[in-house]
Write an enzyme that holds these catalytic residues in place. Structure first.
Site, short mmCIF file in Angstrom:
data_model
loop_
_atom_site.label_atom_id
_atom_site.label_comp_id
_atom_site.label_asym_id
_atom_site.label_seq_id
_atom_site.Cartn_x
_atom_site.Cartn_y
_atom_site.Cartn_z
CD GLU A 273 -2.35 -1.46 2.97
OE1 GLU A 273 -1.93 -0.54 3.82
OE2 GLU A 273 -3.15 -2.39 3.01
N PRO A 274 1.57 1.46 -1.04
CG PRO A 274 2.92 1.38 -2.92
CD PRO A 274 1.87 0.65 -2.05
N GLY A 275 2.33 4.84 -0.60
CA GLY A 275 1.84 6.23 -0.88
C GLY A 275 2.92 7.22 -1.25
NE ARG A 276 6.47 9.56 3.51
CZ ARG A 276 5.98 10.46 4.55
NH1 ARG A 276 6.16 11.43 4.28
NH2 ARG A 276 5.33 9.86 5.38
CB CYS A 343 -2.15 34.91 12.35
SG CYS A 343 -2.81 36.17 11.17
CE1 TYR A 371 -0.18 10.60 3.47
CE2 TYR A 371 1.97 10.28 2.96
CZ TYR A 371 0.88 9.76 3.18
OH TYR A 371 0.76 8.38 3.38
#
Ligand code: LLP
Length: 417
Positions: A273-276, A343, A371
């Site tokens: 399940e690779p994302g990055r 701010c 992300y």
């Protein structure tokens, strides 16, 4: 190697000058490279050739439908965690049979929709979820394919907020409770056990924790096989790290080779399940310097992107490289904090960066494809950035810059009294 490189003195995305992209689409803008995205996915699928497998891209990392569609066209599966992600991947052309549904808090309506479209597997994280899934599937008169997410209690040695495989984390079922949970699942009328799953954390730069987790899961698989429960696949989750600064994560191909060797002759399909590692280095955040400010010894570059666009530095103290789009400069170099207009003191993209920059210069925050936009918000009533995908010498607007009226389109005034 990614596709963001200097040609002459100008930073390019594939064959396009980023000055041109800023001119055409404005800033802040996320710019993605189709080629990098594809090469990262193919690195997984090629390294797994000859072994039954499913590479399910973790949608949470970047859920733009064009990104999903590029991956779907390559045959990718998807790891989803909500009905929102489910509908997105379906819009993007995903094959439901290649979807795994993760997450600790699946709601009844989310289970129903996933059963209706026929996802490959539910990664179930608790006994209570198992019971709910059994009753939802029974109500729909169908069988839910299930893998239990096991918490193998290994230390992934990553940031505490993104480490998930330790006993104290909320994720998964403790490995000691797992045989009983599997027995419970196997006895259910509308559940079919098909796999074992884990995800031990994110931004891992060593393969060893994965191999430790595999050893523990092999022990579990042997125990439950002896109970007469057949396991078809082993899902090792995502988590492979990328190089933001001086990290040296293993190459995708080496990671896959080590896992395959460790699997030996066990007859298990592999799921990842690779994302990055698929999309981080496929994107940059393009931003323009609004002001240079000098408070005594401290230099600030106030840019038009902020923590609402890219929250990783503020939230995890994450370090991402920040480089000028144009190398040639007549200005003097200083150590700058690169900050946004929000701010909050935590509104920074980078601190203490030695750069020769002045107002109006363009900067690229590197490795922002994962992300980045996915965690963007409207904090300080800021419009979310545009997203552009570069393909060779062509650019495509894949996410329009939000308009102010869209921000309050869902809000209502009270009735007049
Ligand atoms: N599978 C599951 C069950 C997950 O929870 C995750 C990520 C993945 C796969 C994908 O992991 P990856 O390959 O991307 O490491 N927002 C944080 C990262 C949070 C990761 C959450 N889970 C960051 O910006 O670093």
């Amino acid at each position: 190697m990614d596709n963001f490189e200097y040609r002459g003195e100008k930073l390019h995305a594939e064959d396009l000058d980023l000055n041109q992209i800023a001119e055409q689409f404005g800033t802040p803008t996320y710019v993605y490279s189709r080629d990098t995205l594809e090469r990262n996915y193919v690195a997984y699928s090629q390294a797994l050739e000859g072994c039954e497998h499913l590479v399910c891209y973790a949608v949470k990392a970047n859920s733009n439908i064009a990104v999903l569609n590029v991956l779907a066209q390559l045959g990718a599966g998807f790891d989803i965690v909500s009905v929102g992600e489910l509908e997105r991947v379906l819009v993007a052309g995903a094959d439901p049979k290649r979807i795994v549904f993760s997450g600790v808090g699946k709601q009844t309506h989310e289970m129903q929709r996933a059963l209706e479209v026929g996802v490959h597997c539910f990664n179930v994280e608790s006994e209570a979820e198992l019971e709910r899934l059994q009753s939802v599937a029974a109500g729909m008169n169908c069988i839910a394919p299930v893998s239990l997410r096991i918490n193998p209690d290994v230390d992934a040695k990553t940031h505490p907020y993104i480490s998930t495989g330790l006993k104290e984390n909320k994720f998964g079922i403790g490995i000691d409770q797992a045989p009983a949970a599997y027995a419970q699942a196997a006895a259910m009328t509308h559940i079919k056990v098909i796999g074992v799953d884990c995800h031990i954390g994110s931004q891992l730069t060593s393969i060893d924790p994965y191999l430790d987790a595999m050893d523990r899961l092999f022990g579990l698989i042997d125990t439950i096989t002896a109970q007469g429960i057949a396991i078809e696949h082993l899902d090792l989750g995502g988590g492979l790290g990328v190089c933001y600064g001086d990290e040296e994560p293993p190459a995708i191909a080496d990671f896959m080779a080590r896992v395959r060797a460790h699997l030996g002759d066990r007859k298990l399909a592999l799921v990842f399940e690779p994302g990055r590692s698929i999309c981080a280095d496929a994107g940059i955040l393009l931003t323009r310097v609004e002001y240079i400010k000098n408070n005594q010894d401290k230099y600030f570059a106030i840019v038009d992107a902020a923590m609402n666009d890219l929250i990783r530095p503020a939230l995890y103290s994450a370090w991402q490289d920040i480089i000028p789009v144009n190398l040639h400069s007549n200005s003097q170099a200083h150590n700058f904090d690169i900050v946004g207009p929000i701010c909050e003191t935590s509104d920074f993209l980078g601190k203490d960066r030695n750069l020769a920059i002045e107002a109006n210069d363009l900067l690229a925050v590197c490795s922002s494809g994962a992300y980045g936009f996915a965690m963007a918000s409207n904090y300080n009533s800021r419009n979310r950035a545009a997203e552009v995908m570069v393909d060779g010498d062509k650019s495509h607007l894949i996410g329009e810059r939000e308009e102010l009226s869209q921000q309050w389109a869902r809000e209502h005034l009270l009735p007049k009294s």
